[in-house]
Design a protein around this motif. Structure first.
Motif, PDB file in Angstrom:
ATOM      1  N   PRO A 303      85.136 -18.853   2.521  1.00  0.00           N
ATOM      2  CA  PRO A 303      84.723 -20.167   3.013  1.00  0.00           C
ATOM      3  C   PRO A 303      83.303 -20.164   3.562  1.00  0.00           C
ATOM      4  CG  PRO A 303      86.123 -19.095   4.623  1.00  0.00           C
ATOM      5  CD  PRO A 303      86.110 -18.199   3.418  1.00  0.00           C
ATOM      6  N   THR A 304      82.680 -21.327   3.524  1.00  0.00           N
ATOM      7  CA  THR A 304      81.385 -21.540   4.175  1.00  0.00           C
ATOM      8  C   THR A 304      81.639 -22.053   5.579  1.00  0.00           C
ATOM      9  OG1 THR A 304      80.305 -22.077   2.078  1.00  0.00           O
ATOM     10  CG2 THR A 304      79.222 -22.839   4.084  1.00  0.00           C
ATOM     11  N   GLU A 305      80.842 -21.607   6.545  1.00  0.00           N
ATOM     12  CA  GLU A 305      81.023 -22.104   7.905  1.00  0.00           C
ATOM     13  C   GLU A 305      79.683 -22.381   8.570  1.00  0.00           C
ATOM     14  OE1 GLU A 305      81.353 -18.341  10.955  1.00  0.00           O
ATOM     15  OE2 GLU A 305      83.206 -18.991   9.987  1.00  0.00           O
ATOM     16  N   ASP A 306      79.744 -23.243   9.567  1.00  0.00           N
ATOM     17  CA  ASP A 306      78.599 -23.540  10.421  1.00  0.00           C
ATOM     18  C   ASP A 306      79.103 -23.464  11.853  1.00  0.00           C
ATOM     19  OD1 ASP A 306      76.025 -24.200  11.159  1.00  0.00           O
ATOM     20  OD2 ASP A 306      76.242 -26.346  10.784  1.00  0.00           O
ATOM     21  N   THR A 307      78.284 -22.970  12.763  1.00  0.00           N
ATOM     22  CA  THR A 307      78.706 -22.808  14.152  1.00  0.00           C
ATOM     23  C   THR A 307      77.662 -23.386  15.097  1.00  0.00           C
ATOM     24  OG1 THR A 307      77.669 -20.619  14.371  1.00  0.00           O
ATOM     25  CG2 THR A 307      79.946 -20.683  13.586  1.00  0.00           C
ATOM     26  N   LYS A 308      78.133 -23.875  16.251  1.00  0.00           N
ATOM     27  CA  LYS A 308      77.244 -24.384  17.293  1.00  0.00           C
ATOM     28  C   LYS A 308      77.736 -23.892  18.648  1.00  0.00           C
ATOM     29  CE  LYS A 308      75.008 -26.786  14.241  1.00  0.00           C
ATOM     30  NZ  LYS A 308      73.679 -26.338  13.777  1.00  0.00           N
ATOM     31  N   ARG A 309      76.847 -23.282  19.397  1.00  0.00           N
ATOM     32  CA  ARG A 309      77.179 -22.866  20.759  1.00  0.00           C
ATOM     33  C   ARG A 309      77.086 -24.083  21.672  1.00  0.00           C
ATOM     34  NH1 ARG A 309      72.939 -18.080  21.426  1.00  0.00           N
ATOM     35  NH2 ARG A 309      71.673 -19.801  20.625  1.00  0.00           N
TER      36      ARG A 309
END
Length: 313
Positions: A303-309
Motif C-alpha cells: 500500500p501507499t501511505e502518507d503520514t502527518k505528525r
C-alpha cells in the motif's frame, strides 16, 4: 536582450529570492478541502466532483505595532508538489503553503527549487539554483532560466529528471488553476531541454496515476494542533475507493483506526473526508496515517501511505 526585458528579469530574480523568505506554513485547522481546480492541473474548475473550499489558516498572535492593516491583501495559498517514497517508486505529494508580498507563480517556483517542505518525508529533486523569471502569458506559463545549468540533467537519472519536471508543471498549473502548458526560455528564446527533457513544444501534466502518490493527506497538516474531534481530508485512488486511516502514538502503536471512502477511484485521485473521534486519547503527540487498501496482500508492491505528525489537545 532588450533593456526592458533585462529589468523585468532582474525584478523577477529579486522576487524569487524574496519568495523563499515569504513562504510560510499553511496550518490546517479546519475541515476544508482545497479545490482540485486550484491544486490539480488535470481537473476542470467546473467539474461538479471538485470541492472548491479553501484551506483555513491558523491565526497568529502579532505585535499591534507590526500588524498589517486590515485592508491589506491576504497571503496566497499555493499547492506545492514534492517527491516522496511509495511502493511504485518516487511519486509526487501535494503540500499547501502561503506566500505574501510576492507574485504567487514566483513563490511557487521558488518553493519547488529550494525544496523546503514542512513534511520531513517530502523532498525536491531539483538541483541547487533558481529561475530568472516566472510569469503567466495568455497561452502558457513562461519560465526563464538563469543560465544553461538546468538544460542538462546533471546527476539526475532520466526517470527522476522527468519527475522533477512534472513537479514544476503540477505546482505552477495548480497555482493558477489552469492547465496551461509550461514554456521554458533562455535569454528570451525557447529552450530545447529542461533537465535533459525535451521542452520545445511546451510541458504538460502527465496523468495523475503516472506521477502522483495514490494517497495524500491535506488535513491535518504536518505539525498542526487538533481537538478531540477533527476532520481529516485529502485525495486518493484506492481499491473500491476505500482506504485505511490510523492514529499512532509516540511509540508507533496504533491507538485508533478506521476506513474512509473517496468519491471515486481507478482513473485519478478523488477527494475523501472523514471525521475522527479521538476523545478517548490523552492529549499529546500522535501521527495520523492514511493508507491505500491492498487486496493483493503485498504482491503488487504494497500500500501507499502518507503520514502527518499532529498534537491532540
Amino acid at each position: 536582450m532588450s533593456t526592458s526585458r533585462s529589468l523585468t528579469r532582474r525584478r523577477r530574480t529579486v522576487a524569487a529570492i524574496a519568495a523563499t523568505l515569504a513562504l510560510g506554513v499553511l496550518a490546517a485547522c479546519g475541515d476544508d478541502e482545497p479545490g482540485d481546480a486550484a491544486g490539480d492541473p488535470t481537473s476542470q474548475a467546473a467539474d461538479p466532483t471538485t470541492d472548491t473550499a479553501s484551506p483555513t489558516v491558523q491565526p497568529e498572535t502579532s505585535d499591534p505595532a507590526t500588524e498589517v492593516p486590515t485592508d491589506a491583501p491576504g497571503p496566497d495559498v499555493i499547492p506545492v508538489y514534492y517527491v516522496g517514497d511509495t511502493p511504485q517508486g518516487d511519486r509526487l505529494f501535494r503540500e499547501f503553503t502561503q506566500a505574501s508580498g510576492v507574485d504567487k507563480l514566483v513563490a511557487a517556483a521558488a518553493a519547488v527549487t529550494t525544496g523546503d517542505p514542512v513534511d520531513p518525508d517530502y523532498r525536491t529533486l531539483w538541483p541547487t539554483g533558481r529561475f530568472a523569471s516566472v510569469e503567466q502569458a495568455d497561452d502558457a506559463i513562461v519560465v526563464g532560466l538563469a543560465d544553461d545549468t538546468w538544460l542538462t540533467r546533471g546527476r539526475l537519472d532520466r526517470a527522476r529528471a522527468r519527475l522533477a519536471v512534472q513537479q514544476l508543471v503540477y505546482t505552477l498549473q495548480g497555482t493558477i488553476g489552469e492547465r496551461l502548458p509550461v514554456r521554458v526560455e533562455l535569454d528570451g528564446q525557447p529552450a530545447g531541454t529542461l533537465l535533459g527533457i525535451p521542452v520545445r513544444d511546451g510541458l504538460k501534466a502527465r496523468p495523475q496515476l503516472d506521477v502522483l502518490a495514490l494517497v495524500n493527506i491535506t488535513e491535518p497538516a504536518e505539525g498542526s494542533v487538533v481537538g478531540k474531534r477533527f476532520t481529516a481530508s485529502g485525495r486518493a485512488s484506492s481499491f473500491e475507493a476505500t482506504h485505511i486511516w490510523q492514529v499512532e502514538d509516540a511509540s508507533g502503536k496504533v491507538v485508533l483506526e478506521g476506513s474512509a471512502m473517496a468519491e471515486g477511484w481507478i482513473d485519478k485521485l478523488w477527494p475523501w473526508e472523514v471525521e475522527i473521534d479521538a476523545r478517548k486519547l490523552p492529549p499529546g503527540r500522535y501521527t495520523f496515517v492514511a493508507r491505500t487498501d491492498d487486496p493483493s496482500n503485498g504482491e503488487g508492491g504494497g500500500p501507499t501511505e502518507d503520514t502527518k505528525r499532529i498534537r491532540i489537545e
